[in-house]
Design a protein around this motif. Sequence first.
Motif, PDB file in Angstrom:
ATOM      1  N   GLY A  77       0.803  -1.208   0.000  1.00  0.00           N
ATOM      2  CA  GLY A  77       0.000   0.000   0.000  1.00  0.00           C
ATOM      3  C   GLY A  77       0.837   1.259   0.000  1.00  0.00           C
ATOM      4  O   GLY A  77       2.051   1.219  -0.226  1.00  0.00           O
ATOM      5  N   ILE A  78       0.166   2.358   0.270  1.00  0.00           N
ATOM      6  CA  ILE A  78       0.809   3.667   0.294  1.00  0.00           C
ATOM      7  C   ILE A  78       0.357   4.427   1.534  1.00  0.00           C
ATOM      8  O   ILE A  78      -0.694   4.141   2.108  1.00  0.00           O
ATOM      9  CB  ILE A  78       0.468   4.494  -0.972  1.00  0.00           C
ATOM     10  N   GLU A  79       1.199   5.384   1.931  1.00  0.00           N
ATOM     11  CA  GLU A  79       0.806   6.255   3.027  1.00  0.00           C
ATOM     12  C   GLU A  79       1.461   7.609   2.841  1.00  0.00           C
ATOM     13  O   GLU A  79       2.495   7.735   2.181  1.00  0.00           O
ATOM     14  CB  GLU A  79       1.184   5.657   4.382  1.00  0.00           C
ATOM     15  N   MET A  89      -3.491   3.739   2.600  1.00  0.00           N
ATOM     16  CA  MET A  89      -4.322   2.984   1.673  1.00  0.00           C
ATOM     17  C   MET A  89      -3.600   1.717   1.253  1.00  0.00           C
ATOM     18  O   MET A  89      -2.389   1.742   1.059  1.00  0.00           O
ATOM     19  CB  MET A  89      -4.621   3.829   0.431  1.00  0.00           C
ATOM     20  N   GLY A  90      -4.349   0.638   1.105  1.00  0.00           N
ATOM     21  CA  GLY A  90      -3.737  -0.585   0.620  1.00  0.00           C
ATOM     22  C   GLY A  90      -4.487  -1.827   1.036  1.00  0.00           C
ATOM     23  O   GLY A  90      -5.692  -1.795   1.317  1.00  0.00           O
ATOM     24  N   ALA A  91      -3.750  -2.920   1.108  1.00  0.00           N
ATOM     25  CA  ALA A  91      -4.313  -4.219   1.486  1.00  0.00           C
ATOM     26  C   ALA A  91      -4.810  -4.171   2.925  1.00  0.00           C
ATOM     27  O   ALA A  91      -4.312  -3.398   3.750  1.00  0.00           O
ATOM     28  CB  ALA A  91      -3.253  -5.302   1.331  1.00  0.00           C
ATOM     29  N   ALA A  92      -5.787  -5.020   3.228  1.00  0.00           N
ATOM     30  CA  ALA A  92      -6.362  -5.058   4.574  1.00  0.00           C
ATOM     31  C   ALA A  92      -5.277  -5.272   5.626  1.00  0.00           C
ATOM     32  O   ALA A  92      -5.255  -4.589   6.648  1.00  0.00           O
ATOM     33  CB  ALA A  92      -7.420  -6.154   4.663  1.00  0.00           C
ATOM     34  N   GLY A  93      -4.357  -6.190   5.376  1.00  0.00           N
ATOM     35  CA  GLY A  93      -3.288  -6.464   6.331  1.00  0.00           C
ATOM     36  C   GLY A  93      -2.374  -5.275   6.556  1.00  0.00           C
ATOM     37  O   GLY A  93      -1.890  -5.049   7.661  1.00  0.00           O
ATOM     38  N   PHE A  94      -2.146  -4.495   5.528  1.00  0.00           N
ATOM     39  CA  PHE A  94      -1.301  -3.309   5.636  1.00  0.00           C
ATOM     40  C   PHE A  94      -1.949  -2.283   6.565  1.00  0.00           C
ATOM     41  O   PHE A  94      -1.304  -1.709   7.425  1.00  0.00           O
ATOM     42  CB  PHE A  94      -1.078  -2.718   4.242  1.00  0.00           C
ATOM     43  N   LEU A  95      -3.244  -2.076   6.423  1.00  0.00           N
ATOM     44  CA  LEU A  95      -3.933  -1.139   7.296  1.00  0.00           C
ATOM     45  C   LEU A  95      -4.106  -1.701   8.698  1.00  0.00           C
ATOM     46  O   LEU A  95      -4.123  -0.959   9.668  1.00  0.00           O
ATOM     47  CB  LEU A  95      -5.293  -0.754   6.720  1.00  0.00           C
ATOM     48  N   ASN A  96      -4.204  -2.998   8.805  1.00  0.00           N
ATOM     49  CA  ASN A  96      -4.378  -3.622  10.119  1.00  0.00           C
ATOM     50  C   ASN A  96      -3.173  -3.364  11.017  1.00  0.00           C
ATOM     51  O   ASN A  96      -3.284  -3.408  12.231  1.00  0.00           O
ATOM     52  CB  ASN A  96      -4.630  -5.118   9.971  1.00  0.00           C
ATOM     53  N   THR A 107     -12.716 -10.180  -0.515  1.00  0.00           N
ATOM     54  CA  THR A 107     -13.277 -11.183  -1.421  1.00  0.00           C
ATOM     55  C   THR A 107     -13.162 -10.721  -2.863  1.00  0.00           C
ATOM     56  O   THR A 107     -13.845 -11.205  -3.732  1.00  0.00           O
ATOM     57  CB  THR A 107     -14.752 -11.452  -1.075  1.00  0.00           C
ATOM     58  N   GLY A 108     -12.311  -9.788  -3.116  1.00  0.00           N
ATOM     59  CA  GLY A 108     -12.108  -9.270  -4.459  1.00  0.00           C
ATOM     60  C   GLY A 108     -10.928  -8.322  -4.419  1.00  0.00           C
ATOM     61  O   GLY A 108     -10.173  -8.298  -3.464  1.00  0.00           O
ATOM     62  N   THR A 109     -10.789  -7.536  -5.468  1.00  0.00           N
ATOM     63  CA  THR A 109      -9.703  -6.559  -5.502  1.00  0.00           C
ATOM     64  C   THR A 109     -10.175  -5.309  -4.775  1.00  0.00           C
ATOM     65  O   THR A 109     -11.129  -4.656  -5.213  1.00  0.00           O
ATOM     66  CB  THR A 109      -9.313  -6.242  -6.957  1.00  0.00           C
ATOM     67  N   HIS A 110      -9.533  -5.025  -3.660  1.00  0.00           N
ATOM     68  CA  HIS A 110      -9.910  -3.882  -2.828  1.00  0.00           C
ATOM     69  C   HIS A 110      -8.679  -3.101  -2.403  1.00  0.00           C
ATOM     70  O   HIS A 110      -7.604  -3.671  -2.228  1.00  0.00           O
ATOM     71  CB  HIS A 110     -10.618  -4.343  -1.550  1.00  0.00           C
ATOM     72  N   VAL A 111      -8.876  -1.807  -2.205  1.00  0.00           N
ATOM     73  CA  VAL A 111      -7.880  -0.949  -1.579  1.00  0.00           C
ATOM     74  C   VAL A 111      -8.584  -0.296  -0.399  1.00  0.00           C
ATOM     75  O   VAL A 111      -9.536   0.467  -0.568  1.00  0.00           O
ATOM     76  CB  VAL A 111      -7.339   0.125  -2.561  1.00  0.00           C
ATOM     77  N   HIS A 112      -8.123  -0.626   0.785  1.00  0.00           N
ATOM     78  CA  HIS A 112      -8.714  -0.099   2.011  1.00  0.00           C
ATOM     79  C   HIS A 112      -8.163   1.293   2.292  1.00  0.00           C
ATOM     80  O   HIS A 112      -7.028   1.610   1.924  1.00  0.00           O
ATOM     81  CB  HIS A 112      -8.412  -1.043   3.171  1.00  0.00           C
TER      82      HIS A 112
END
Length: 162
Positions: A77-79, A89-96, A107-112
């Motif tokens: 992701g990015i910050e 912003m980025g993958a769920a794990g990156f924001l977690n 369940t698809g292509t997402h950017v959190h």
Amino acid sequence: MAGVNSLALDKTGTLTQPQSAQVSFEGAPLSDAEQILVKAVTRQSSHPLSKLIAASIPQPAPAGEQVNHFREYSGKGIEAVVNEVAVKMGAAGFLNQTGNEDLPADTGTHVHLAFGNRLRGRYHFSNRYREGVDKMAGELRNMGYQLQVLSGDNDSEKARLQ
């Protein structure tokens, strides 16, 4: 080259038409000011998904926003800090990694998206594959090649690609 029996193709931008993917935001609607923050950050990135997000935001191009501490983490992701607001912003794990415990499963292509440590939602992308990809893949298989697809995404489109 005569001994090649396997081909690896990059998905994003090679098999897909990233400029024609549909982008939607899932979550409470973002204010105009929040959309400008997102656009300011995504315009700094060279990643195709960031470009799609920036293009999907109807707000005018940011003018005068102070984008500081921009960092891009390959495959994650990015910050940045925009006008003193932390945007991640980025993958769920990156924001977690910032302490968000209520992230929905991908369940698809997402950017959190998070402002500070507060999750705001996610951008969802519906891929559109290039015309003729099915035919090309069939022809390559008939020629005896094993095909591999490289992607930083999750497995949500694996069955479709197979």
